[in-house]
Structures are given as structure tokens and as C-alpha cells.
Design a protein around this motif. Structure first.
Motif, PDB file in Angstrom:
ATOM      1  N   ALA A 181     -16.776   2.965  -4.898  1.00  0.00           N
ATOM      2  CA  ALA A 181     -15.675   2.298  -5.608  1.00  0.00           C
ATOM      3  C   ALA A 181     -14.628   1.786  -4.630  1.00  0.00           C
ATOM      4  CB  ALA A 181     -15.040   3.260  -6.606  1.00  0.00           C
ATOM      5  N   THR A 182     -14.228   0.534  -4.799  1.00  0.00           N
ATOM      6  CA  THR A 182     -13.142  -0.040  -4.009  1.00  0.00           C
ATOM      7  C   THR A 182     -11.931  -0.366  -4.881  1.00  0.00           C
ATOM      8  OG1 THR A 182     -14.144  -2.233  -4.253  1.00  0.00           O
ATOM      9  CG2 THR A 182     -14.682  -0.997  -2.266  1.00  0.00           C
ATOM     10  N   GLU A 183     -12.041  -0.108  -6.171  1.00  0.00           N
ATOM     11  CA  GLU A 183     -10.907  -0.263  -7.074  1.00  0.00           C
ATOM     12  C   GLU A 183     -11.050   0.688  -8.257  1.00  0.00           C
ATOM     13  OE1 GLU A 183     -12.184  -3.730  -6.242  1.00  0.00           O
ATOM     14  OE2 GLU A 183     -14.020  -3.143  -7.252  1.00  0.00           O
ATOM     15  N   VAL A 184      -9.922   0.969  -8.884  1.00  0.00           N
ATOM     16  CA  VAL A 184      -9.879   1.680 -10.155  1.00  0.00           C
ATOM     17  C   VAL A 184      -9.126   0.768 -11.109  1.00  0.00           C
ATOM     18  CG1 VAL A 184      -9.023   3.688 -11.410  1.00  0.00           C
ATOM     19  CG2 VAL A 184      -9.957   3.976  -9.104  1.00  0.00           C
ATOM     20  N   ASN A 185      -9.781   0.356 -12.183  1.00  0.00           N
ATOM     21  CA  ASN A 185      -9.185  -0.586 -13.135  1.00  0.00           C
ATOM     22  C   ASN A 185      -8.869   0.111 -14.453  1.00  0.00           C
ATOM     23  OD1 ASN A 185     -11.284  -3.418 -12.123  1.00  0.00           O
ATOM     24  ND2 ASN A 185      -9.440  -2.587 -11.189  1.00  0.00           N
ATOM     25  N   VAL A 186      -7.757  -0.283 -15.059  1.00  0.00           N
ATOM     26  CA  VAL A 186      -7.324   0.308 -16.332  1.00  0.00           C
ATOM     27  C   VAL A 186      -7.006  -0.825 -17.301  1.00  0.00           C
ATOM     28  CG1 VAL A 186      -5.775   1.925 -17.462  1.00  0.00           C
ATOM     29  CG2 VAL A 186      -6.306   2.239 -15.034  1.00  0.00           C
ATOM     30  N   THR A 234       0.825  -1.207   0.000  1.00  0.00           N
ATOM     31  CA  THR A 234       0.000   0.000   0.000  1.00  0.00           C
ATOM     32  C   THR A 234       0.857   1.254   0.000  1.00  0.00           C
ATOM     33  OG1 THR A 234      -1.704  -1.170   1.262  1.00  0.00           O
ATOM     34  CG2 THR A 234      -1.861   1.227   1.194  1.00  0.00           C
ATOM     35  N   ALA A 235       0.459   2.216  -0.834  1.00  0.00           N
ATOM     36  CA  ALA A 235       1.083   3.539  -0.853  1.00  0.00           C
ATOM     37  C   ALA A 235      -0.006   4.576  -0.613  1.00  0.00           C
ATOM     38  CB  ALA A 235       1.784   3.786  -2.190  1.00  0.00           C
ATOM     39  N   LYS A 236       0.396   5.769  -0.250  1.00  0.00           N
ATOM     40  CA  LYS A 236      -0.578   6.833   0.013  1.00  0.00           C
ATOM     41  C   LYS A 236      -0.564   7.828  -1.130  1.00  0.00           C
ATOM     42  CE  LYS A 236      -2.256   9.772   3.773  1.00  0.00           C
ATOM     43  NZ  LYS A 236      -2.769  10.823   2.910  1.00  0.00           N
ATOM     44  N   VAL A 237      -1.751   8.220  -1.558  1.00  0.00           N
ATOM     45  CA  VAL A 237      -1.875   9.232  -2.596  1.00  0.00           C
ATOM     46  C   VAL A 237      -1.835  10.609  -1.945  1.00  0.00           C
ATOM     47  CG1 VAL A 237      -3.402  10.176  -4.374  1.00  0.00           C
ATOM     48  CG2 VAL A 237      -3.209   7.708  -4.077  1.00  0.00           C
ATOM     49  N   TYR A 271      -2.090  -1.197  -3.971  1.00  0.00           N
ATOM     50  CA  TYR A 271      -3.130  -0.504  -3.220  1.00  0.00           C
ATOM     51  C   TYR A 271      -2.697   0.910  -2.857  1.00  0.00           C
ATOM     52  CZ  TYR A 271      -5.581  -4.938  -2.777  1.00  0.00           C
ATOM     53  OH  TYR A 271      -6.263  -6.095  -3.053  1.00  0.00           O
ATOM     54  N   TYR A 272      -3.678   1.800  -2.813  1.00  0.00           N
ATOM     55  CA  TYR A 272      -3.417   3.196  -2.470  1.00  0.00           C
ATOM     56  C   TYR A 272      -4.482   3.681  -1.500  1.00  0.00           C
ATOM     57  CZ  TYR A 272      -0.111   3.330  -6.360  1.00  0.00           C
ATOM     58  OH  TYR A 272       0.942   3.083  -7.201  1.00  0.00           O
ATOM     59  N   ARG A 273      -4.053   4.496  -0.541  1.00  0.00           N
ATOM     60  CA  ARG A 273      -4.980   5.119   0.397  1.00  0.00           C
ATOM     61  C   ARG A 273      -5.504   6.406  -0.218  1.00  0.00           C
ATOM     62  NH1 ARG A 273      -6.981   2.829   4.820  1.00  0.00           N
ATOM     63  NH2 ARG A 273      -6.487   4.511   6.278  1.00  0.00           N
ATOM     64  N   MET A 274      -6.821   6.474  -0.378  1.00  0.00           N
ATOM     65  CA  MET A 274      -7.463   7.646  -0.980  1.00  0.00           C
ATOM     66  C   MET A 274      -8.692   8.026  -0.176  1.00  0.00           C
ATOM     67  SD  MET A 274      -7.404   7.040  -5.095  1.00  0.00           S
ATOM     68  CE  MET A 274      -7.997   8.706  -5.413  1.00  0.00           C
ATOM     69  N   THR A 275      -9.175   9.227  -0.412  1.00  0.00           N
ATOM     70  CA  THR A 275     -10.390   9.708   0.234  1.00  0.00           C
ATOM     71  C   THR A 275     -11.516   9.752  -0.788  1.00  0.00           C
ATOM     72  OG1 THR A 275      -9.106  11.052   1.773  1.00  0.00           O
ATOM     73  CG2 THR A 275     -11.429  11.612   1.546  1.00  0.00           C
ATOM     74  N   THR A 288     -11.610   7.649   4.298  1.00  0.00           N
ATOM     75  CA  THR A 288     -10.391   7.137   3.668  1.00  0.00           C
ATOM     76  C   THR A 288     -10.584   5.672   3.282  1.00  0.00           C
ATOM     77  OG1 THR A 288      -9.054   8.614   5.026  1.00  0.00           O
ATOM     78  CG2 THR A 288      -7.910   6.826   3.901  1.00  0.00           C
ATOM     79  N   ARG A 289     -10.323   5.356   2.021  1.00  0.00           N
ATOM     80  CA  ARG A 289     -10.436   3.994   1.507  1.00  0.00           C
ATOM     81  C   ARG A 289      -9.065   3.472   1.089  1.00  0.00           C
ATOM     82  NH1 ARG A 289     -15.303   1.784   0.091  1.00  0.00           N
ATOM     83  NH2 ARG A 289     -17.121   3.096  -0.270  1.00  0.00           N
ATOM     84  N   THR A 290      -8.966   2.155   0.986  1.00  0.00           N
ATOM     85  CA  THR A 290      -7.785   1.518   0.410  1.00  0.00           C
ATOM     86  C   THR A 290      -8.190   0.985  -0.959  1.00  0.00           C
ATOM     87  OG1 THR A 290      -7.024   0.895   2.623  1.00  0.00           O
ATOM     88  CG2 THR A 290      -5.964  -0.186   0.744  1.00  0.00           C
ATOM     89  N   ILE A 291      -7.776   1.681  -2.004  1.00  0.00           N
ATOM     90  CA  ILE A 291      -8.202   1.401  -3.377  1.00  0.00           C
ATOM     91  C   ILE A 291      -7.210   0.466  -4.075  1.00  0.00           C
ATOM     92  CG2 ILE A 291      -8.600   2.464  -5.649  1.00  0.00           C
ATOM     93  CD1 ILE A 291     -10.795   3.049  -3.691  1.00  0.00           C
ATOM     94  N   ALA A 292      -7.735  -0.517  -4.774  1.00  0.00           N
ATOM     95  CA  ALA A 292      -6.881  -1.374  -5.600  1.00  0.00           C
ATOM     96  C   ALA A 292      -6.771  -0.755  -6.992  1.00  0.00           C
ATOM     97  CB  ALA A 292      -7.456  -2.784  -5.690  1.00  0.00           C
ATOM     98  N   LEU A 293      -5.605  -0.236  -7.332  1.00  0.00           N
ATOM     99  CA  LEU A 293      -5.338   0.244  -8.688  1.00  0.00           C
ATOM    100  C   LEU A 293      -4.786  -0.945  -9.472  1.00  0.00           C
ATOM    101  CD1 LEU A 293      -5.103   2.448 -10.854  1.00  0.00           C
ATOM    102  CD2 LEU A 293      -2.845   3.010  -9.924  1.00  0.00           C
ATOM    103  N   ALA A 294      -5.584  -1.479 -10.397  1.00  0.00           N
ATOM    104  CA  ALA A 294      -5.234  -2.739 -11.052  1.00  0.00           C
ATOM    105  C   ALA A 294      -5.597  -2.701 -12.527  1.00  0.00           C
ATOM    106  CB  ALA A 294      -5.954  -3.896 -10.356  1.00  0.00           C
TER     107      ALA A 294
END
Length: 442
Positions: free
Chosen positions: A313-318, A23-26, A268-272, A253-259
Motif C-alpha cells: 500500500a502506498t496510500e490509505v483512502n477514506v 508530510t507528517a510523521k505518525v 502525507y505521513y511517514r509510516m512503517t 518506512t513508507r510515505t503514505i498518502a492519506l487521502a
């Protein structure tokens, strides 16, 4: 010992680009936006004007039908824009963060439901039937929480839960004061905070996607009959509730899966909630010509880097857009790198662990519905999915009710839409059917 339910219908899709468990923080700051369309079923009434100062937890808009149900700001700062569209429809309210994160303090000693409504967290509850924001005047038969998502590229909630077990348990206990809580977990999850959760009935689900859908779990635990109401809440939103009741402050604050296959380093990234996606995506996408999805690849919405993180949203997919794909000889090739549910390609010989890259192409136009039973093979609910879709398209309300429309949500049809040889937008069709039925019964 928890009850175990084995599901055989469904389909697991192994996509390339799963988020690594780190996990990283945005970087925070900038503009945040709350979008009323994320809270389906609400008729928003604006409570602020441009230039107003708000704290985290101050109301931005409320439901006209139930004014006590509010949507609050995730950050402190100045209201920078009240965005409206055609016929003055409210599109979003934007807040420019001041970086101080001043929070409104809520009184946690009173009624839990009143606290949830005032703090903005009640708007995250959804109800069956209709899959809309829950009506606070209803008495639900239960509150259902799914602690896992079985869709491809989805968030691993057991990883997200690590370090937040106390808040999750506090959230479950708070919900239990409103109605009986049913927690659905995966057979692969071993965290004691899930398997030994107190104040709720734990059920283990073992099977392919969409086993993690809360609608599938309701169907197997306590099916909804006409006249009954069930509430649902996302697992990470239970943590929001736990933070509120333990601190008296809202923390979105959520923990988002950028995948996804087009992400350079999926993790994973910590976002609001409501944070601008450019702060997450900048420098992390490998190529141009991509489809950015706000949410899961199967159920989320197309967006851009200038969009904002959706409420649920719990993830952002690309993934690749696929506009310039060039497939030499087309379907004649053996296609060892292409996925097929019917074994039309030789890729199935390479095993189930092979990862695939999908683009956003539909690969064909809309066609007549062929009642081949292909929906039912991947639809693990006691519902004839194909006949229900036909009843919605023909506007036959009595038949929709008889076929179980009160139990479903659009996301329950995501896998069926993926395998549909007729290329129908099943999730859109179901959403429109639910909205029409809700108006008829109003």
C-alpha cells in the motif's frame, strides 16, 4: 532521449480529497503485523513462535516452495501473536515493538539476489504471468518499475522521491545486476532522478489512467509471450532495496498518502510497513459511516482502523460508505454534482477540473454482459478485455491464453470495472482466472 508513448484509452477520475504536498510523521510503537495474503502466491511456513524476540530484519515466515524467500519483521520487539484461521491458515504474525529498532546487519558484498531473499525484499517482487510473488529460480526478461500511479487519490511518487534520490538510484543499480531494468515515468514528472536515471531504460508515458500500471507499460514496451517471465517492483520498494545495499539494514518506512473526501486534512505521513492504521487515522476522519481502504480507492481492500498497513500500500483512502444516501427523485434530477462517463448528467458541462465525491455504493445489481465495447474504451492494452473476461468466466483456458491473460493483473481492470454497466467484479474474476491457470500449468 527517452522514448515517449502516448496512450489515448483510459479514464481520469477527479476525486475530492487529494493529499497536500506536506508530510507528517505518525507516532511509532505498538503492534505491527505482517499478513501472508499481501504476498499472493506464497505458501507461508512460520519460523517464530509467540514470545520470541526479533530484530528488524529477522525472518517471521518463509515460502514453503522456496524456503530461501523470507518475510522479515519491520521492527524489533516480541512476537505477540501468530494468528490462524480456518484449517490453521496463517492470517498474520504480529510483533509488539520495543521502540529500540534494533536491526539485523546484512552482508552487502555478496550476490544481490541472495541478499534480497535473505532480507525479505525479494518477496516484494511480482512476476508476470499470474501476478504472484516472483520465482527466484526464473530468469526474467526484465524488471519493470513504474514511477507513477495514475489512479485517483494516488501517491505522488515524485514528491515522495525528494530527498531519497541516492537510495532510488542505488536500488536501480542493484536491480540491473539481476536483469535489464525498464523504468516507466509520467510525462508530467521532471525530477532528474527519474528522467536521468542510470542503469535502466527510461520510457515516458502520456495518457489517462491506467497509464501508470506496470502491466500497461509492459504491454507497450515488451509484451509477454507464453513461456516468458517478467518481474515487477514498486517504485518505493526500489528505495527499500537502495537502503539495504547502502546500509546493510532493512528499513520499511513508507510515505503514505492519506487521502479522500472524508479526511479532514489530506496529506502525507511517514509510516512503517505493517503499522496499525489507528495510529494514522485517529482524529483525522471527519464523519462516521466511512469506507476505509487499505491501498488505492480503485484497487485496495476494505479495512478498519484496527487493520494494519498492507505490504504494497502506498496510500490509505477514506470515502463515504453511502448506506444512508438519500437522492431525491433519483436519476430524474440533472445531477450537476455527479460524475458520468457517458455524459448522462449535466456535470460534464462544468469542466474537467471539477472534483467529485464518490461513495462505496455499486448502484445496481449484477447483470448480463453486454458486448458494447465499454471495456475497450478505457483499456489501453492490446487485448480484447471483454472477450478475455468471458473466457475466464467460461473456463476456456486455451482462449484465455490466446487473448493475453499472461500479461494482465487484476489492477489492470480497475478502470474497466468502474465503468462496467454489468456491475461485474472484474478484478476478482481476473484474480480467480489467474490462480486457476497457474494451477493448471504447475
Amino acid at each position: 532521449m527517452a522514448k515517449v508513448i502516448k496512450l489515448r484509452k483510459g479514464l481520469d477520475i477527479n476525486l475530492k480529497g487529494k493529499a497536500l504536498l506536506e508530510t507528517a510523521k505518525v507516532e511509532s510503537g505498538g503492534e505491527y503485523a505482517l499478513v501472508p495474503d499481501d504476498f499472493h502466491g506464497m505458501k507461508p511456513k512460520v519460523l517464530v513462535k509467540e514470545g520470541d524476540y526479533v530484530r528488524a530484519g529477522d525472518a517471521l515466515f518463509a515460502d514453503k516452495q522456496h524456503p530461501e524467500v523470507k518475510i522479515v519483521s519491520p521492527v524489533s520487539g516480541k512476537v505477540s501473536l501468530v494468528e490462524r484461521g480456518d484449517r490453521r491458515k496463517l492470517l498474520s504474525i504480529r510483533v509488539e515493538s520495543d521502540g529500540k529498532q534494533e536491526c539485523r546487519q546484512f552482508d552487502t558484498k555478496g550476490d544481490i539476489k541472495s541478499l534480497l531473499k535473505e532480507s525479505g525484499l525479494f518477496a516484494f517482487f511480482r512476476q508476470r504471468p499470474y501476478d504472484v510473488v516472483a520465482n527466484p529460480d526464473d530468469t526474467p526478461k526484465g524488471i519493470f518499475v513504474s514511477a507513477f500511479n495514475s489512479m485517483p487519490l494516488s501517491q505522488d511518487f515524485e514528491y515522495v522521491l525528494s530527498g531519497q534520490e541516492k537510495e532510488f538510484q542505488a536500488g536501480i543499480q542493484a536491480l540491473a545486476s539481476i536483469a535489464k531494468v525498464y523504468l516507466g515515468i509520467s510525462s508530467k514528472q521532471k525530477s532528474l532522478a527519474l528522467t536521468g536515471a542510470k542503469g535502466c531504460e527510461v520510457t515516458v508515458f502520456d495518457g489517462p489512467a491506467p497509464a501508470g500500471n506496470v502491466g500497461v507499460q509492459i504491454n507497450h514496451i515488451s509484451p509477454i509471450n507464453k513461456g516468458e517471465v517478467a518481474w515487477t517492483l514498486g517504485a518505493e520498494e526500489v528505495i527499500f532495496v537502495g537502503r539495504l545495499v547502502t546500509t546493510g539494514k532493512v528499513d520499511f518506512t513508507r510515505t503514505i498518502a492519506l487521502a479522500g473526501s472524508e479526511v479532514k486534512s489530506p496529506k502525507y505521513y511517514r509510516m512503517t510497513l505493517g503499522q496499525k492504521l489507528s495510529s494514522l487515522l485517529e482524529g483525522k476522519i471527519s464523519t462516521d459511516g466511512v469506507r476505509i481502504i487499505n491501498g488505492n480507492v480503485m484497487t485496495g481492500l476494505k479495512t478498519t482502523a484496527d487493520g494494519f498497513l498492507a505490504a504494497h500500500a502506498t496510500e490509505v483512502n477514506v470515502i463515504p460508505e453511502g448506506d444512508h444516501a438519500d437522492e431525491m427523485l433519483g436519476w430524474i434530477m440533472p445531477r450537476f454534482n455527479m460524475f458520468s462517463t457517458s455524459r448522462s448528467y449535466f456535470s460534464w458541462l462544468l469542466g474537467k477540473n471539477r472534483e467529485y465525491v464518490f461513495d462505496a455504493r455499486i448502484k445496481g445489481g449484477e447483470r448480463h454482459i453486454i458486448m458494447s465495447g465499454e471495456y475497450d474504451r478505457v483499456f489501453p492494452m492490446d487485448i480484447y478485455a471483454g472477450y478475455l473476461v468471458k473466457a475466464i468466466l467460461t473456463g476456456d483456458i486455451d482462449r484465455q491464453e490466446a487473448l493475453g491473460i499472461y500479461e494482465v493483473a487484476p489492477e489492470d481492470f480497475a478502470i474497466a470495472e468502474f465503468v462496467d454497466s454489468s456491475k461485474l467484479e472484474l478484478q476478482r474474476i481476473v484474480r480467480e482466472g489467474l490462480d486457476i491457470l497457474r494451477k493448471e500449468n504447475a
